[in-house]
Write a protein that holds these residues in place. Structure first.
Motif, PDB file in Angstrom:
ATOM      1  N   TRP A  28       0.798  -1.229   0.000  1.00 12.99           N
ATOM      2  CA  TRP A  28       0.000   0.000   0.000  1.00 12.99           C
ATOM      3  C   TRP A  28       0.827   1.274   0.000  1.00 12.99           C
ATOM      4  CZ3 TRP A  28      -4.398  -1.205  -1.738  1.00 12.99           C
ATOM      5  CH2 TRP A  28      -4.943  -2.464  -1.455  1.00 12.99           C
ATOM      6  N   ASN A  29       2.165   1.157   0.008  1.00 15.33           N
ATOM      7  CA  ASN A  29       2.975   2.384  -0.033  1.00 15.33           C
ATOM      8  C   ASN A  29       3.604   2.638  -1.400  1.00 15.33           C
ATOM      9  OD1 ASN A  29       5.228   0.711  -0.249  1.00 15.33           O
ATOM     10  ND2 ASN A  29       5.950   1.060   1.838  1.00 15.33           N
ATOM     11  N   GLY A  30       3.209   1.836  -2.393  1.00 15.48           N
ATOM     12  CA  GLY A  30       3.688   2.085  -3.752  1.00 15.48           C
ATOM     13  C   GLY A  30       4.958   1.354  -4.128  1.00 15.48           C
ATOM     14  N   THR A  31       5.436   0.449  -3.271  1.00 13.55           N
ATOM     15  CA  THR A  31       6.673  -0.281  -3.563  1.00 13.55           C
ATOM     16  C   THR A  31       6.598  -1.030  -4.890  1.00 13.55           C
ATOM     17  OG1 THR A  31       7.199  -0.545  -1.218  1.00 13.55           O
ATOM     18  CG2 THR A  31       8.225  -2.104  -2.736  1.00 13.55           C
ATOM     19  N   PHE A  32       5.431  -1.562  -5.224  1.00 15.80           N
ATOM     20  CA  PHE A  32       5.306  -2.392  -6.421  1.00 15.80           C
ATOM     21  C   PHE A  32       4.550  -1.691  -7.552  1.00 15.80           C
ATOM     22  CE2 PHE A  32       5.194  -5.269  -2.656  1.00 15.80           C
ATOM     23  CZ  PHE A  32       6.497  -5.737  -2.780  1.00 15.80           C
ATOM     24  N   SER A  33       4.531  -0.370  -7.508  1.00 18.73           N
ATOM     25  CA  SER A  33       3.838   0.379  -8.554  1.00 18.73           C
ATOM     26  C   SER A  33       4.538   0.196  -9.893  1.00 18.73           C
ATOM     27  CB  SER A  33       3.804   1.866  -8.210  1.00 18.73           C
ATOM     28  OG  SER A  33       3.035   2.097  -7.049  1.00 18.73           O
ATOM     29  N   THR A  34       3.754   0.128 -10.946  1.00 21.44           N
ATOM     30  CA  THR A  34       4.327   0.042 -12.289  1.00 21.44           C
ATOM     31  C   THR A  34       4.504   1.442 -12.854  1.00 21.44           C
ATOM     32  OG1 THR A  34       2.110  -0.158 -13.231  1.00 21.44           O
ATOM     33  CG2 THR A  34       3.304  -2.198 -12.809  1.00 21.44           C
ATOM     34  N   GLN A  35       5.491   1.589 -13.705  1.00 18.98           N
ATOM     35  CA  GLN A  35       5.635   2.833 -14.456  1.00 18.98           C
ATOM     36  C   GLN A  35       4.607   2.830 -15.576  1.00 18.98           C
ATOM     37  OE1 GLN A  35       9.999   2.995 -15.476  1.00 18.98           O
ATOM     38  NE2 GLN A  35       9.686   5.113 -14.835  1.00 18.98           N
ATOM     39  N   ARG A  36       3.925   3.946 -15.735  1.00 13.74           N
ATOM     40  CA  ARG A  36       2.899   4.041 -16.763  1.00 13.74           C
ATOM     41  C   ARG A  36       3.045   5.339 -17.538  1.00 13.74           C
ATOM     42  NH1 ARG A  36      -0.824   0.088 -16.145  1.00 13.74           N
ATOM     43  NH2 ARG A  36      -0.947  -0.942 -14.110  1.00 13.74           N
ATOM     44  N   MET A  37       2.571   5.327 -18.753  1.00 14.34           N
ATOM     45  CA  MET A  37       2.512   6.560 -19.525  1.00 14.34           C
ATOM     46  C   MET A  37       1.369   7.403 -18.992  1.00 14.34           C
ATOM     47  SD  MET A  37       3.158   5.713 -23.536  1.00 14.34           S
ATOM     48  CE  MET A  37       3.100   7.464 -23.928  1.00 14.34           C
ATOM     49  N   ASN A  38       1.563   8.718 -18.975  1.00 12.44           N
ATOM     50  CA  ASN A  38       0.448   9.592 -18.663  1.00 12.44           C
ATOM     51  C   ASN A  38      -0.661   9.359 -19.681  1.00 12.44           C
ATOM     52  OD1 ASN A  38       1.905  10.729 -16.612  1.00 12.44           O
ATOM     53  ND2 ASN A  38       2.449  12.587 -17.719  1.00 12.44           N
ATOM     54  N   SER A  39      -1.892   9.592 -19.255  1.00 14.76           N
ATOM     55  CA  SER A  39      -3.011   9.450 -20.179  1.00 14.76           C
ATOM     56  C   SER A  39      -2.854  10.466 -21.304  1.00 14.76           C
ATOM     57  CB  SER A  39      -4.326   9.683 -19.437  1.00 14.76           C
ATOM     58  OG  SER A  39      -5.405   9.532 -20.314  1.00 14.76           O
ATOM     59  N   LEU A  40      -2.686   9.979 -22.539  1.00  9.99           N
ATOM     60  CA  LEU A  40      -2.422  10.901 -23.637  1.00  9.99           C
ATOM     61  C   LEU A  40      -3.697  11.290 -24.369  1.00  9.99           C
ATOM     62  CD1 LEU A  40      -2.497   9.281 -26.597  1.00  9.99           C
ATOM     63  CD2 LEU A  40      -0.387   8.316 -25.708  1.00  9.99           C
ATOM     64  N   ASN A  41      -3.670  12.474 -24.934  1.00  6.82           N
ATOM     65  CA  ASN A  41      -4.790  13.002 -25.698  1.00  6.82           C
ATOM     66  C   ASN A  41      -4.359  13.097 -27.161  1.00  6.82           C
ATOM     67  OD1 ASN A  41      -7.342  14.653 -26.068  1.00  6.82           O
ATOM     68  ND2 ASN A  41      -5.792  16.112 -26.753  1.00  6.82           N
ATOM     69  N   SER A  42      -5.021  12.327 -28.014  1.00 11.00           N
ATOM     70  CA  SER A  42      -4.658  12.349 -29.430  1.00 11.00           C
ATOM     71  C   SER A  42      -5.085  13.669 -30.058  1.00 11.00           C
ATOM     72  CB  SER A  42      -5.328  11.182 -30.156  1.00 11.00           C
ATOM     73  OG  SER A  42      -4.896  11.127 -31.495  1.00 11.00           O
ATOM     74  N   MET A  43      -4.163  14.282 -30.823  1.00 12.35           N
ATOM     75  CA  MET A  43      -4.419  15.582 -31.438  1.00 12.35           C
ATOM     76  C   MET A  43      -4.617  15.436 -32.942  1.00 12.35           C
ATOM     77  SD  MET A  43      -1.551  17.871 -29.396  1.00 12.35           S
ATOM     78  CE  MET A  43      -2.113  19.405 -30.152  1.00 12.35           C
ATOM     79  N   ASN A  44      -4.909  16.534 -33.603  1.00 16.23           N
ATOM     80  CA  ASN A  44      -5.010  16.535 -35.060  1.00 16.23           C
ATOM     81  C   ASN A  44      -3.647  16.201 -35.657  1.00 16.23           C
ATOM     82  OD1 ASN A  44      -7.700  17.356 -34.853  1.00 16.23           O
ATOM     83  ND2 ASN A  44      -7.140  19.523 -34.864  1.00 16.23           N
ATOM     84  N   GLY A  45      -3.661  15.473 -36.773  1.00 14.27           N
ATOM     85  CA  GLY A  45      -2.401  15.063 -37.386  1.00 14.27           C
ATOM     86  C   GLY A  45      -1.768  13.924 -36.605  1.00 14.27           C
ATOM     87  N   PHE A  47       0.021  13.699 -33.913  1.00 12.49           N
ATOM     88  CA  PHE A  47       0.525  14.246 -32.655  1.00 12.49           C
ATOM     89  C   PHE A  47      -0.381  13.856 -31.484  1.00 12.49           C
ATOM     90  CE2 PHE A  47       1.745  17.164 -36.072  1.00 12.49           C
ATOM     91  CZ  PHE A  47       3.130  17.182 -35.907  1.00 12.49           C
ATOM     92  N   TYR A  48       0.202  13.890 -30.299  1.00 12.75           N
ATOM     93  CA  TYR A  48      -0.579  13.710 -29.077  1.00 12.75           C
ATOM     94  C   TYR A  48      -0.052  14.682 -28.028  1.00 12.75           C
ATOM     95  CZ  TYR A  48       3.350  10.809 -27.334  1.00 12.75           C
ATOM     96  OH  TYR A  48       4.587  10.338 -26.944  1.00 12.75           O
ATOM     97  N   SER A  49      -0.836  14.890 -26.980  1.00 15.29           N
ATOM     98  CA  SER A  49      -0.434  15.798 -25.911  1.00 15.29           C
ATOM     99  C   SER A  49      -0.506  15.081 -24.569  1.00 15.29           C
ATOM    100  CB  SER A  49      -1.322  17.048 -25.889  1.00 15.29           C
ATOM    101  OG  SER A  49      -2.675  16.691 -25.664  1.00 15.29           O
ATOM    102  N   LEU A  50       0.306  15.571 -23.631  1.00 15.68           N
ATOM    103  CA  LEU A  50       0.343  15.030 -22.280  1.00 15.68           C
ATOM    104  C   LEU A  50       0.266  16.169 -21.273  1.00 15.68           C
ATOM    105  CD1 LEU A  50       3.244  12.392 -22.511  1.00 15.68           C
ATOM    106  CD2 LEU A  50       0.797  11.917 -22.459  1.00 15.68           C
ATOM    107  N   LEU A  51      -0.361  15.893 -20.144  1.00 18.21           N
ATOM    108  CA  LEU A  51      -0.354  16.817 -19.017  1.00 18.21           C
ATOM    109  C   LEU A  51       0.823  16.431 -18.130  1.00 18.21           C
ATOM    110  CD1 LEU A  51      -1.865  19.092 -17.444  1.00 18.21           C
ATOM    111  CD2 LEU A  51      -3.095  17.275 -16.253  1.00 18.21           C
ATOM    112  N   ASN A  52       1.789  17.311 -17.993  1.00 16.11           N
ATOM    113  CA  ASN A  52       2.998  17.021 -17.227  1.00 16.11           C
ATOM    114  C   ASN A  52       3.120  17.935 -16.010  1.00 16.11           C
ATOM    115  OD1 ASN A  52       4.010  14.958 -18.939  1.00 16.11           O
ATOM    116  ND2 ASN A  52       4.691  16.504 -20.407  1.00 16.11           N
ATOM    117  N   PHE A  53       3.769  17.407 -14.979  1.00 22.30           N
ATOM    118  CA  PHE A  53       3.964  18.154 -13.731  1.00 22.30           C
ATOM    119  C   PHE A  53       5.450  18.292 -13.452  1.00 22.30           C
ATOM    120  CE2 PHE A  53       4.468  17.979  -9.017  1.00 22.30           C
ATOM    121  CZ  PHE A  53       3.924  19.227  -8.722  1.00 22.30           C
ATOM    122  N   ASP A  54       5.903  19.528 -13.207  1.00 18.37           N
ATOM    123  CA  ASP A  54       7.301  19.816 -12.893  1.00 18.37           C
ATOM    124  C   ASP A  54       7.445  19.938 -11.376  1.00 18.37           C
ATOM    125  OD1 ASP A  54       9.792  21.099 -12.349  1.00 18.37           O
ATOM    126  OD2 ASP A  54       9.842  21.855 -14.410  1.00 18.37           O
TER     127      ASP A  54
END
Length: 729
Positions: A28-45, A47-54
């Motif tokens: 329950w503390n995230g030790t076995f969490s998998t790496q995942r792609m952010n949910s992507l939004n398909s764009m025109n052409g 291309f796709y976009s992602l919401l990223n956090f710095d």
């Protein structure tokens, strides 16, 4: 030879000892969490976009990427460059991707709905425009990008982005009475959507649903909270057999500002509205109360006339889906179980069947879209076995079918808007998610992300391999998996702990990577338990007959199948027939309770979390789909309710519920509790204050719950009495 054997045993034991057990805290503390792609939004052409956090600047950004290279092309907007907006939580583009809706201060309402503050960001001017000073729901750009429609206080509003003027469309919205443009509780939960309004393609009309909840019975829950006095949550909740909201369809014209009520014949539900590619033609799906007669209407917004273009009936029920897809000429794609398995069909714009595109004794599980230029459709199915998922393409005429993913396991595709590329997510029981880029022909272009580091970490733990098999009883052959202790010895006997959900159309036995509970099962296997999961009758992806075999008798045959499965498993020499337990959550909690009572000669213990204990207490849409109403089918409701045979309890029972569960109300647990008290049956109970159906909010909630359940299992299943040896000095 004897010395060599002893040395081999010592080396093996040392290797095992060097591997560690999985602790509940790690799960329950995230030790076995998998790496995942952010949910992507398909764009025109391409291309796709992602919401990223710095993390350094604590800012959020929307970044644009190329499908071809997966490289970032540009940053579309970054909150650190916005005055008065330090961050945002969500974003949505307009049609030509010149504007964005940015959402902040999100506040959840129910499972899918939320409130928030929203801004329009103009990419050209780089300016922000507040949509409304208050929190609103479901803001949506008009196709011409000049307006935003949204809901507030149960009414619909339109913001003119050019003049900043706000127009109120409806005026009768009132909590627990009238809702305009947003679904009521039961539509949101059971028909899986929130926004009940839609713009026409020419931005001239808004179609919307109006919910009159006046006659719907009210449900209330006490909220303990942190103040001196508790509060109440009060909302309309139609239980089985009770009055539903009266739902009506309306059209609002932007120019004359008039609203028309549209007549679509006799119906109980309007589970979908969607404008077609013709700007004046709206598609509307209606269902009768039994949900076994579906009509698809085309509404002409010019004269408000309605025409049925498709009718589908079933002896049990017709499922609602989101696969209705319109081609340029308004012919359309539709999926249906009408031949016994879920397949793709092609209809003309008049509703005439052109052809059945897919067919066979297998199910289409996802429809991704159609490339009209190449007349190619893309879909996911279980053609590779009902526990697997594979991606395919096929021509509109049903020919030239191609398999686009090779590995057997679970494949999910995220296609580009133009369908030229897709990012595939693959996993199986031994492989955590791997993300790969493919072109539309299925050619693998690049690996995007894998979870090799997680596999390396897991290699330091004592893990058991999940084995899939078919379990046969007199009532059928069922998909199943088994997890044995890593030091399994076929000459020993082990306690058996069964897990299941069993709900209609569900699947618990799938060839996919671990969910959180899988690590809990690994933890239990390390404690010396064998874990088994069986998908009995009523579960999904094996055809309509198998899924709908439980119709009018919900939980009856599912319970029989779990009891029979336990009996079959008990015949195996390494399973202790006297030490069998079962657990489940929600529908699965109903099942585990029934199994312990009706199978009291088989099951020694059970855990039920947030269980339904009488379908009379559950909502109308879900329950009546499978049972009809209590007035029509009282036996189907009462003969399978554990409240009515609580006196059959013999084994150990743990009953768990969240008091803030707006879905399966704690009333279910309290009524069963009373029945057990009246029957003078001992049991254990845990109530989690204010927790909803998932019992997860609040510090250490999940850890506390799983600690409690694990302790209960250890104390009541497979526990051996130990005799203390005399101490010799």
């Amino acid at each position: 030879m004897k010395k060599l054997f002893i040395l081999f045993i010592s080396i093996t034991s040392l290797a095992t000892a060097q591997k560690q057990d999985i602790s509940l805290e790690e799960i329950w503390n995230g030790t076995f969490s998998t790496q995942r792609m952010n949910s992507l939004n398909s764009m025109n052409g391409d291309f796709y976009s992602l919401l990223n956090f710095d993390r350094n600047s604590r800012s959020t950004s929307v970044d644009k990427y190329s499908y071809a290279t997966l490289e970032k092309v540009e940053t579309i907007v970054d909150s650190k460059n916005l005055q008065g907006l330090k961050y945002f939580e969500s974003y949505n583009f307009n049609n030509d991707e010149t504007k964005l809706l940015l959402g902040v201060d999100s506040e959840p309402i129910y499972r899918r709905s939320s409130l928030g503050v929203f801004y329009v960001y103009d990419l050209a001017t780089k300016k922000l425009q507040l949509v409304d000073k208050d929190k609103i729901q479901e803001p949506t750009f008009s196709p011409d990008s000049k307006k935003v429609a949204y809901a507030k206080n149960n009414n619909i509003f339109i913001k003119n982005l050019e003049t900043n003027e706000i127009t109120q469309v409806t005026f009768d919205g009132k909590k627990n009475f009238i809702i305009n443009g947003i679904c009521d509780w039961v539509y949101e939960e059971e028909f899986s959507f929130v926004r009940a309004f839609d713009w026409s393609a020419d931005s001239t009309n808004i179609a919307f649903l109006r919910f009159d909840e006046t006659e719907v019975p009210t449900f209330s829950m006490d909220i303990t909270g942190k103040n001196l006095y508790p509060t109440q949550q009060v909302f309309k909740y139609p239980k089985a057999g009770e009055k539903n909201a009266v739902v009506t369809l309306h059209l609002y014209n932007i120019f004359n500002k008039k609203t028309s009520k549209i007549n679509v014949g006799d119906y109980e539900y309007i589970p979908r509205i969607k404008w077609t590619n013709q700007a004046n033609i709206l598609s509307v799906t209606t269902l009768n109360r039994h949900q076994n007669n579906l009509n698809l209407y085309f509404i002409n917004a010019t004269d408000n006339s309605a025409k049925v273009v498709l009718n589908e009936t079933d002896k049990a029920y017709v499922d609602i889906h989101d696969n209705l897809t319109f081609l340029t000429d308004n012919s359309f794609i539709w999926t249906s179980e009408k031949d016994g398995f879920n397949h793709i069909y092609y209809y003309s714009n008049e509703g005439v069947l052109k052809n059945q595109i897919t067919n066979g004794d297998w199910e289409v599980t996802n429809f991704y879209g159609i490339n009209e230029k190449t007349k190619t459709l893309y879909y996911q199915s279980v053609e590779d076995g009902s526990i697997n998922r594979t991606i395919y393409s096929i021509k509109l005429n049903g020919k030239d079918k191609k398999r686009l993913t090779n590995a057997s396991g679970t494949n999910y595709a995220s296609f580009s808007k133009n369908l030229n590329y897709f990012i595939n997510t693959f996993s199986d029981a031994n492989t955590p998610p791997i993300y790969t880029l493919h072109n539309s022909k299925g050619t693998k272009l690049k690996e995007v992300l894998n979870n090799q580091k997680l596999l390396e970490k897991l290699n330091t733990y004592k893990l058991s391999k999940k084995e899939f098999f078919t379990l046969k009883t007199e009532h059928g052959a069922f998909n199943a998996w088994i997890l044995k202790p890593s030091n399994f010895d076929a000459n020993k006997k082990y306690p058996l702990f069964m897990t299941q959900y069993s709900g209609p159309g569900s699947q618990s036995v799938s060839n996919s990577w671990n969910g959180t509970n899988d690590y809990w099962f690994q933890h239990l296997a390390q404690q010396g338990y064998i874990i088994v999961c069986v998908d009995g009758r009523g579960t999904g992806f094996k055809g309509a007959e198998f899924k709908k075999s439980t119709y009018l008798n919900l939980v009856k045959y599912e319970t029989i199948d779990q009891i029979d499965a336990a009996k079959e498993l008990a015949k195996r020499p390494y399973i202790d027939a006297n030490e069998i337990g079962i657990w489940g959550w929600s529908f699965g909690g109903h099942m585990s309770t029934n199994c312990l009572l009706k199978g009291n000669d088989v099951f020694k213990m059970a855990i039920a979390v947030a269980p339904v204990t009488s379908w009379r207490f559950y909502d109308s849409v879900y329950t009546e789909r499978f049972l009809r109403t209590p007035q029509e089918n009282p036996a189907g409701y009462d003969e399978n309710s554990p409240i009515n045979y609580a006196n059959m309890l013999k084994g150990k029972f743990l009953l768990v519920h969240g008091s803030g569960d707006d879905n399966v109300h704690v009333q279910n647990t309290m009524r069963l509790t009373n029945a057990l008290i009246e029957a003078n049956k001992p049991f254990e109970q845990a109530i989690y204050p204010d927790r909803t159906h998932g019992i997860y909010r609040g510090k250490n909630t999940r850890l506390h719950l799983y600690n409690k359940m694990t302790t209960f299992i250890k104390e009541n299943l497979g526990k051996k009495e130990h005799t203390m040896k005399p101490f010799i000095d």
